[in-house]
Write an enzyme that holds these catalytic residues in place. Structure first.
Site, PDB file in Angstrom:
ATOM      1  N   ASP A  11       0.871  -1.179   0.000  1.00  0.00           N
ATOM      2  CA  ASP A  11       0.000   0.000   0.000  1.00  0.00           C
ATOM      3  C   ASP A  11       0.903   1.221   0.000  1.00  0.00           C
ATOM      4  OD1 ASP A  11      -2.356  -1.467   0.090  1.00  0.00           O
ATOM      5  OD2 ASP A  11      -2.417  -1.513   2.271  1.00  0.00           O
ATOM      6  N   ASP A 130     -13.504  -3.416  -1.836  1.00  0.00           N
ATOM      7  CA  ASP A 130     -13.373  -3.193  -0.405  1.00  0.00           C
ATOM      8  C   ASP A 130     -14.767  -3.322   0.204  1.00  0.00           C
ATOM      9  OD1 ASP A 130     -10.682  -2.605  -0.786  1.00  0.00           O
ATOM     10  OD2 ASP A 130     -11.075  -0.467  -1.053  1.00  0.00           O
TER      11      ASP A 130
END
Length: 253
Positions: A11, A130
């Site tokens: 990330d 998500d």
């Protein structure tokens, strides 16, 4: 039975790898290129780099970061974040990616999935989802987990497949960064709803967690970040333990 894959996730924000809990409280974890090379050498089957603030900040992917990272890799490399058009995807492929991951842009304009697939092949299109549990099931979130998309998880997963996605990267926002285990129930629901591979993400902490998400969650691959970045485990060790459970793995030499 097909071999299961272990994927290391980076990330990235402002050119640095970060990691948090449930998408919050981010801490620095290092340089993307260095970490990617380390994880690949330690036995990861693939690397995923997600520019997690590109969409929120309204900018494109950090192509130089992608380029530097790709130069260090000899395994499949997926890049996501800030990809809004097929032209954006082309730039990311030109920078060295093997696949692209799209999330918010696919929700905003689902036709994008097919547009990228027609140019580069369905196998190169990963739709990232998500999701957070609700009373009635699970809801999809966008903009780095900041905004509800108004879509039910299974409905969107099926539509993504119908529009040409080659894989789904499913992140449980409830489990993300907790190291308490993947959400196997949620992963199994999606795995059984679609025919394409599902990558489980969110909650990895031990080798047993990976075994559970392969056996119970029916995932085709499992992704982790913090346990790799902070030296808790490496992919080679995880694979050896998982293989002892009779789960097919590609063991490094």
């Amino acid at each position: 039975m097909l071999t299961k894959r272990i994927i290391a996730c980076l990330d990235v924000t402002a050119g640095r790898v970060v990691k948090g809990v449930q998408f919050l409280d981010l801490v620095d974890a290092g340089d993307p290129a260095e970490l990617a090379a380390r994880h690949a050498a330690a036995g990861a089957d693939e690397i995923v780099l997600l520019d997690i603030t590109a969409t929120h900040e309204g900018r494109g992917t950090l192509l130089e970061t992608v380029r530097r990272t790709a130069q260090r890799l000899f395994i499949p490399f997926t890049v996501g974040g800030g990809i809004r058009t097929a032209d954006d995807a082309a730039q990311v492929f030109d920078a060295g990616a093997d696949k692209v991951s799209i999330n918010s842009a696919a929700i905003a304009r689902p036709e994008l999935i097919g547009e990228i697939g027609r140019s580069f092949g369905a196998q190169a299109v990963v739709v990232a989802i998500d999701a957070r549990r609700t009373v009635d099931g699970a809801e999809v979130f966008i903009n780095g987990g900041r905004k509800p998309a108004g879509r039910a998880l299974l409905d969107w997963a099926r539509e993504a497949e119908d529009r040409g996605a080659g894989e789904i990267l499913l992140t449980s926002m409830d489990a993300d960064g907790t190291r308490a285990g993947f959400d196997c129930e949620l992963t199994a629901l999606v795995s059984q709803a679609v025919q394409i591979p599902v990558i489980a993400s969110g909650g990895a902490g031990t080798a047993e967690h990976f075994a559970e998400v392969f056996l119970v969650g029916k995932a085709d691959a499992a992704l982790a970040a913090s346990i790799f970045h902070f030296g808790i485990a490496d992919a080679r060790t995880l694979k050896e333990v998982i293989a002892q459970r009779g789960i097919p793995m590609r063991l490094p030499c």
